[in-house]
Design an enzyme around this catalytic site. Structure first.
Site, short mmCIF file in Angstrom:
data_model
loop_
_atom_site.label_atom_id
_atom_site.label_comp_id
_atom_site.label_asym_id
_atom_site.label_seq_id
_atom_site.Cartn_x
_atom_site.Cartn_y
_atom_site.Cartn_z
N HIS A 92 3.13 6.39 -7.03
CA HIS A 92 2.36 7.53 -7.54
C HIS A 92 3.28 8.75 -7.65
O HIS A 92 3.24 9.50 -8.61
CB HIS A 92 1.19 7.79 -6.58
CG HIS A 92 0.09 8.64 -7.15
ND1 HIS A 92 -0.90 9.17 -6.37
CD2 HIS A 92 -0.18 9.05 -8.41
CE1 HIS A 92 -1.73 9.87 -7.12
NE2 HIS A 92 -1.32 9.82 -8.36
N HIS A 108 0.83 -1.21 0.00
CA HIS A 108 0.00 0.00 0.00
C HIS A 108 0.87 1.26 0.00
O HIS A 108 0.74 2.13 -0.87
CB HIS A 108 -0.92 -0.02 1.23
CG HIS A 108 -1.70 1.24 1.42
ND1 HIS A 108 -3.03 1.34 1.10
CD2 HIS A 108 -1.33 2.47 1.88
CE1 HIS A 108 -3.44 2.58 1.34
NE2 HIS A 108 -2.43 3.29 1.83
N GLU A 109 1.75 1.35 0.99
CA GLU A 109 2.57 2.56 1.09
C GLU A 109 3.48 2.70 -0.12
O GLU A 109 3.75 3.81 -0.59
CB GLU A 109 3.38 2.54 2.39
CG GLU A 109 2.54 2.54 3.67
CD GLU A 109 1.53 3.68 3.73
OE1 GLU A 109 1.76 4.72 3.09
OE2 GLU A 109 0.49 3.51 4.39
N HIS A 166 1.78 4.54 -2.88
CA HIS A 166 1.91 6.00 -2.79
C HIS A 166 3.26 6.43 -3.38
O HIS A 166 3.35 7.41 -4.11
CB HIS A 166 1.87 6.46 -1.33
CG HIS A 166 0.51 6.44 -0.70
ND1 HIS A 166 -0.58 7.08 -1.25
CD2 HIS A 166 0.06 5.87 0.45
CE1 HIS A 166 -1.63 6.90 -0.44
NE2 HIS A 166 -1.26 6.17 0.58
#
Ligand SMILES: [Zn+2]
Length: 704
Positions: A501, A494-495, A498
């Protein structure tokens, strides 16, 4: 979760901080404010940080930014995109550099000295931001550029930037009367102090309460949980004992495995009482004040409630649309909790212990049901999840999807010996740096998060993007690989989503870069990235047993897949109850709220099952009270989750999670565009239609 970014920095502390500072203070400030030097186009000077220097550095950065802003506001030339909106993109850079390092220190290397500085600095920063956002001459120029945007021959990205800037000023109250502006500024300053106190109270309760156990108290705990507890006790100066810390990563495995019901209850009560103990660190009074000030500020700005103000520039647009989505999912989640409790109760009854399932029993009995029903013991999974291998796995998947390659480097300073750094390239070209700070330590806040140390842009010349991931894994014994749970593995992906992104960003202007998107959209790329951990391609290569080196067996993976919808009643309800209370707190416009009573009454009205608590009870709800960050915005995770499940199905429809054509569509329409395009339009361009909630409901095993 993300940390706030230093928008256009700020200050009403003008008089005090603009006083000339001495030569020593100037030299100290320079280290933190000057452009970074060294390899990769410059890296943060972590080896030269002294906590005492933050004061002078902030004062210098704020003064510098005010000078930059004044030059734009007082420019005698008529406003143009370049001399106003474009020029703003080159302001506050010194503050951005200080902020990067300050956030790292306050979030991961906190000390009493730093906490004192925070208390002084935060209100000054809030005031500084207001001075800029309330600069009338500046706003008039931005408004002129914004209004002339169609006639001025701007690029779509420039038009978007003009709107983003104009909207930020309007939302902050640029059109208000002088009296109203002054009141908003005073509120912001007061809120900044309250946020800091909230945070520090929570950190104190997480640090101060430690449960020390003896060997005889450890029944049921797997070896790695015992090892971690022994290590934590050593670090707290109690070798030979076992420490259960008052953090989620310590509490969760204890409640899942400990056979000692009395100790489970104790650990549960301590954890869910953080900030709610009626002592010096109690957060209830502060929350009441925060809510009151937010409600007043929203009215001043012309919105019925804080929630309306917050959602106005989100993808959801209105609290109604967010509530509608939450209430579409809520009844299914609660119904599933009742089923889960009934199954656990049946098992408990069979064991004959006369146990009525209480909140401190949920994780424990759920684990037993899981073991029985799916013949799946999550402890069988853990030996295959080595932290270092999983990291390699997420790097590998990012290579398949986005063409990135990762190589460790040791030629940059780090903020702590545990931190490691990787160089990120694509086709041999340097793209960025990725810092990884994996372990829990005293002074580091709990949870996991991503930071952009230096956001991608091309406007100020080509720069190397710098991002980081942070986690709170418990460091194992020396020489032993760190094994993580399945859930923690998902959190890592998940992290890292980011981070991807940020790394994929290809925009011109820093304000529109990478993760700087609407808050109900920012979790979409991160949650989407979670889907690649369970792919056979990652598991077969990287989920390797720490002793035998063998990949995780296919049957075990199959069991994990089948058990995926298991305990989703608990997961969704603990999350959604927090999201609903957040929204309700910020929709309550009478603004005189007793947080404890409000939480109790509203949960009762919602039909909250008695067997589990909110994931973040009100006095601990950092997302919404440690800053304005996720206030009236915790629903964003669900909103983004609807997007991520729907988006991942696009890969399945096309033939698999590594389909090159879909990955390219994802990159071109979403991952690289940052905030240069409206999120709803980004999504439609990727998927060919609007998002559909059914993929989310299917994933949870809820009726569609
Ligand atoms: Zn996130």
């Amino acid at each position: 979760m993300q940390r706030r970014t230093f928008l256009a920095a700020s200050s009403a502390m003008a008089a005090a901080s603009l006083a000339p500072i001495g030569a020593r203070a100037q030299a100290a400030a320079d280290i933190l404010t000057r452009p970074w030097t060294g390899p990769y186009g410059g890296v943060p000077p972590f080896d030269r940080v002294k906590v005492a220097d933050f004061r002078a550095a902030w004062d210098a950065a704020m003064a510098q930014e005010l000078g930059e802003i004044d030059a734009i506001a007082n420019n005698p030339a008529p406003p143009t995109f370049d001399n106003t909106v474009g020029a703003l993109e080159r302001t506050g850079e010194a503050g951005d550099r200080v902020d990067t390092i300050y956030n790292i220190w306050t979030g991961t290397l906190s000390t009493p000295e730093l906490r004192t500085i925070e208390k002084e600095v935060e209100p000054k920063l809030a005031a500084h931001r207001d001075v800029i956002l309330q600069n009338e001459k500046l706003f008039k120029r931005i408004e002129a550029v914004y209004e002339a945007r169609d006639a001025a021959g701007l690029t779509p990205e420039q038009k978007r930037l003009a709107w983003v800037r104009w909207n930020a000023f309007v939302r902050a109250g640029a059109k208000l009367s002088p009296e109203a502006k002054a009141r908003v500024a005073a509120i912001n300053k007061e809120l900044a102090g309250l946020f800091t106190t909230f945070n520090q109270n929570l950190l104190a309760d997480e640090t101060d309460y430690v449960l020390y156990l003896e060997e005889k108290d450890l029944a049921g705990l797997p070896q790695d949980v015992r090892d971690a507890a022994a290590q934590a006790a050593r670090e707290h100066g109690k070798p030979g004992q076992f420490a259960i810390l008052n953090t989620r990563s310590s509490m969760d495995p204890f409640l899942t495995y400990s056979d000692r019901r009395d100790l489970r209850e104790k650990v549960w009560r301590t954890f869910y009482s953080r900030g709610d103990n009626g002592d010096a660190h109690d957060n209830n009074a502060g929350i009441k004040q925060i809510l009151k000030l937010r409600a007043e500020r929203a009215k001043l700005r012309g919105y019925p409630t804080h929630a309306h103000w917050r959602l106005d520039d989100a993808m959801a647009k209105t609290p109604d649309r967010a509530m509608e989505l939450m209430m579409r999912v809520w009844p299914s989640a609660v119904a599933r909790v009742h089923q889960e409790v009934a199954e656990m109760q049946a098992l408990a009854d069979k064991e004959g212990g006369k146990v009525k399932i209480a909140p401190w029993d949920y994780r424990y009995y759920a684990e037993k049901v899981r073991a029985q029903r799916y013949a799946l013991d999550m402890n069988e999974v853990k030996p295959y999840l080595q932290l270092d291998k999983l990291r390699e796995g997420m790097h590998w998947a990012a290579g398949q999807l986005y063409g990135f390659e990762f190589a460790p480097v040791s030629d940059v300073p780090v903020q702590h010996p545990d931190v490691r750094v990787w160089k990120v390239t694509r086709g041999g070209q340097l793209v960025g740096l990725w810092y990884f700070d994996p372990y829990a330590r005293t002074g580091k806040r709990s949870g996991a998060w991503m930071n952009a140390y230096r956001a991608q842009q091309t406007y100020a010349g080509k720069i190397t993007t710098i991002v980081s991931n942070n986690a709170n894994f418990v460091k194992g014994a020396p020489g032993q690989p760190v094994l993580v749970s399945w859930d923690d593995g998902i959190t890592m992906f998940h992290e890292f989503g980011h981070a991807l992104h940020g790394l994929n960003s290809e925009v011109t202007y820093p304000t529109l870069s990478g993760t700087r998107v609407a808050r109900d959209y920012v979790e979409f790329p991160s949650q989407l990235n979670e889907h690649w951990l369970p792919t056979p391609q990652v598991l077969n290569r990287f989920a390797l047993h720490y002793q035998t080196g063998k990949p995780i067996p296919a049957e075990l993976v199959d069991k994990i897949r089948k058990a995926h919808t298991f305990r989703q009643g608990f997961n969704v309800t603990e999350y959604l109850s927090s999201a609903l209370i957040d929204m309700k707190l910020h929709l309550a416009s009478d603004a005189d709220i007793d947080p404890r009573a409000f939480e109790k009454d509203e949960l009762a009205k919602l039909g909250m099952p008695a067997e589990l608590p909110m994931r973040h009870r009100t006095p601990q709800f950092q997302h919404i009270f440690a800053s304005d960050g996720y206030s009236a915005g915790y629903y964003s995770y669900l909103w983004s989750e609807v997007l991520d499940h729907d988006a991942f199905e696009a890969f399945a429809e096309a033939g698999g999670p590594y389909d090159k054509a879909v990955a390219k569509r994802l990159h071109d329409n979403i991952m690289k565009v940052g905030n240069t395009v409206d999120p709803a339009i980004q999504y439609r361009a990727f998927r060919g239609r609007d998002p559909d909630v059914k993929a989310y409901l299917r994933d949870k095993g809820f009726p569609t």
